[in-house]
Design an enzyme around this catalytic site. Sequence first.
Site, PDB file in Angstrom:
ATOM      1  N   PHE A 159      -4.123   3.111  15.041  1.00 58.42           N
ATOM      2  CA  PHE A 159      -4.434   4.122  14.041  1.00 58.42           C
ATOM      3  C   PHE A 159      -5.611   3.621  13.220  1.00 58.42           C
ATOM      4  O   PHE A 159      -5.837   2.413  13.142  1.00 58.42           O
ATOM      5  CB  PHE A 159      -3.242   4.341  13.101  1.00 58.42           C
ATOM      6  CG  PHE A 159      -2.304   5.418  13.555  1.00 58.42           C
ATOM      7  CD1 PHE A 159      -1.471   5.214  14.643  1.00 58.42           C
ATOM      8  CD2 PHE A 159      -2.248   6.636  12.888  1.00 58.42           C
ATOM      9  CE1 PHE A 159      -0.598   6.205  15.051  1.00 58.42           C
ATOM     10  CE2 PHE A 159      -1.379   7.639  13.283  1.00 58.42           C
ATOM     11  CZ  PHE A 159      -0.552   7.429  14.365  1.00 58.42           C
ATOM     12  N   ALA A 188       1.636   1.434  11.568  1.00 56.17           N
ATOM     13  CA  ALA A 188       1.854   0.729  10.288  1.00 56.17           C
ATOM     14  C   ALA A 188       0.527   0.469   9.580  1.00 56.17           C
ATOM     15  O   ALA A 188      -0.509   0.281  10.217  1.00 56.17           O
ATOM     16  CB  ALA A 188       2.565  -0.600  10.549  1.00 56.17           C
ATOM     17  N   LYS A 239     -10.877  -3.555  19.508  1.00 59.29           N
ATOM     18  CA  LYS A 239      -9.489  -4.007  19.638  1.00 59.29           C
ATOM     19  C   LYS A 239      -8.916  -3.730  21.025  1.00 59.29           C
ATOM     20  O   LYS A 239      -7.714  -3.871  21.254  1.00 59.29           O
ATOM     21  CB  LYS A 239      -8.624  -3.350  18.554  1.00 59.29           C
ATOM     22  CG  LYS A 239      -9.107  -3.674  17.129  1.00 59.29           C
ATOM     23  CD  LYS A 239      -8.112  -3.286  16.064  1.00 59.29           C
ATOM     24  CE  LYS A 239      -8.664  -3.563  14.667  1.00 59.29           C
ATOM     25  NZ  LYS A 239      -7.675  -3.440  13.599  1.00 59.29           N
ATOM     26  N   ASP A 296      -4.679  -9.905  12.634  1.00 54.72           N
ATOM     27  CA  ASP A 296      -4.798  -8.499  13.029  1.00 54.72           C
ATOM     28  C   ASP A 296      -3.902  -8.310  14.256  1.00 54.72           C
ATOM     29  O   ASP A 296      -4.241  -8.716  15.370  1.00 54.72           O
ATOM     30  CB  ASP A 296      -6.265  -8.166  13.342  1.00 54.72           C
ATOM     31  CG  ASP A 296      -6.458  -6.670  13.553  1.00 54.72           C
ATOM     32  OD1 ASP A 296      -5.558  -6.039  14.160  1.00 54.72           O
ATOM     33  OD2 ASP A 296      -7.476  -6.127  13.101  1.00 54.72           O
ATOM     34  N   ILE A 297      -2.725  -7.743  14.014  1.00 57.60           N
ATOM     35  CA  ILE A 297      -1.703  -7.636  15.078  1.00 57.60           C
ATOM     36  C   ILE A 297      -2.236  -6.788  16.244  1.00 57.60           C
ATOM     37  O   ILE A 297      -2.077  -7.129  17.413  1.00 57.60           O
ATOM     38  CB  ILE A 297      -0.405  -6.998  14.518  1.00 57.60           C
ATOM     39  CG1 ILE A 297       0.081  -7.750  13.281  1.00 57.60           C
ATOM     40  CG2 ILE A 297       0.684  -6.954  15.591  1.00 57.60           C
ATOM     41  CD1 ILE A 297       1.213  -7.062  12.531  1.00 57.60           C
ATOM     42  N   ASN A 316       0.852  -1.204   0.000  1.00 57.67           N
ATOM     43  CA  ASN A 316       0.000   0.000   0.000  1.00 57.67           C
ATOM     44  C   ASN A 316       0.886   1.252   0.000  1.00 57.67           C
ATOM     45  O   ASN A 316       2.111   1.146  -0.024  1.00 57.67           O
ATOM     46  CB  ASN A 316      -0.957  -0.029   1.196  1.00 57.67           C
ATOM     47  CG  ASN A 316      -0.212  -0.063   2.509  1.00 57.67           C
ATOM     48  OD1 ASN A 316       0.540   0.849   2.831  1.00 57.67           O
ATOM     49  ND2 ASN A 316      -0.381  -1.146   3.260  1.00 57.67           N
ATOM     50  N   LYS A 356       9.121 -16.776 -10.854  1.00 59.04           N
ATOM     51  CA  LYS A 356       8.361 -15.666 -11.437  1.00 59.04           C
ATOM     52  C   LYS A 356       7.192 -16.202 -12.280  1.00 59.04           C
ATOM     53  O   LYS A 356       7.403 -17.083 -13.123  1.00 59.04           O
ATOM     54  CB  LYS A 356       9.300 -14.813 -12.296  1.00 59.04           C
ATOM     55  CG  LYS A 356       8.658 -13.548 -12.769  1.00 59.04           C
ATOM     56  CD  LYS A 356       9.611 -12.719 -13.594  1.00 59.04           C
ATOM     57  CE  LYS A 356       8.839 -11.622 -14.294  1.00 59.04           C
ATOM     58  NZ  LYS A 356       9.575 -11.052 -15.401  1.00 59.04           N
TER      59      LYS A 356
END
Length: 406
Positions: free
Chosen positions: A324, A275, A342, A306-307, A210, A289
């Site tokens: 975040f 992050a 969370k 999901d850390i 991303n 490849k």
Amino acid sequence: MAGLQGKRILLGVTGSISAYKAAEWTRALVKEEALVQVILTEAAERFVPALTFAALAGTAVHRDMFADGPEALMAHINLSREADALLIAPASAQTIARLAAGMADNLLSAVVLAARIPVLVCPAMNTAMYHHPATQKNIRRLRQFGYRVLQPGSGELACGEVGDGRLPEWDDAREALLSIFAPSDLRGLKVLITAGPTREAIDPVRYLSNRSSGKMGFALARTAMRRGASVTLVAGPVSLTDPPGVEVIRVQSAHEMAECVFARAGQSRVIVKAAAVADFAVDAPAEHKIKKSGDGLQLDLVKNIDILAELGSRKTARQILVGFAAESRDHQQEGRRKLQDKNLDLIVVNDILGSQSGFDVDTNQVTLIDRNSSREVPLMSKEDTADHIWDAVRSLLAAGEESPFS
Ligand code: PMT
């Protein structure tokens, strides 16, 4: 007031070939709107003329302890009274010896002896001179006086030798100046921060990722470090340089980030997850490849752990967990939901629709939400945003315990 803007810096330049770099530092300080006064030793002037510094600083240069005229009188006392910090760069072996002996035989050494402001010394000299026991003893003495002495850089020196003795980089000196001016209100706090994107391999050359640049997480690490925290930064693949004094661990995938974070979470009092972790990884990345054959390509994706949610479920009573959220609408609602789901203490909701906020820009606009309140922080630099986040963390720590950092 951001960075060094408005700070009054007294720059002492001494006799070293790297005196020309002090001219560049003067320019950098002025560009940042610091107010610079320059003192040159006689030896410094042999390398760079006073006129260069006068033109760059926009003020007359100070050289002579016995100059007359109303401004020059008592210069050795007044100059440091009118400054916020004294920066000596480059500091030659001779000047370091002079200062260690408490001498006052030229304007710069007299100013240092009379100074009641923080002193930052940036040594630059030949490797053998730097490592000589006399210089090392003198540097230890300066530290005993309470002066901050930076490590010189290492590499090829003007004399042709290779080793320690280069003038430290401006970024390191700037960082040291900023920590002089920052409050030490996070001293002793162990902080774990994540930054940047993760890369999920498709084959040996391709990946899913991303737009995160790591700027927000690195700004958090730098500002925490300045405020006295002991900082570990787990960074995904970004092109930013390691912030001085911060332990930086580079990872690639969400899986690597998770392992690294879980191994360190137990020893961290505060964890901040800036992050942008990939939510999905390729189920079975190709060993070779992938060839262009057929009209399309099917990728099977599996959900990454999901850390943050996992950290929330393991959180101890003493830990502060900050998440975040990158949102384009319903900031309050989405933020509150993630805070609850969370088990977070604080969530920083970025507005990612604005062109100056969120991914890959130097500024951010956030809403800080804790369990009792929320606060909009206007658009500002990511470093200033980070300071607001640390202020909020500090309040949570102070509210939780009498001695927040014990
Ligand atoms: O790096 P920059 O270019 O400076 O940009 C900064 C930023 C926009 C990336 C940053 O400020 C930010 O918002 N980071 C979180 C982005 C994000 O992934 O948001 P989210 O809503 O998808 O995730 C919420 C939280 O869960 C985040 O703290 C994230 O780290 C965490 N998460 C998400 C997925 C996952 N598998 N594990 C996680 O820990």
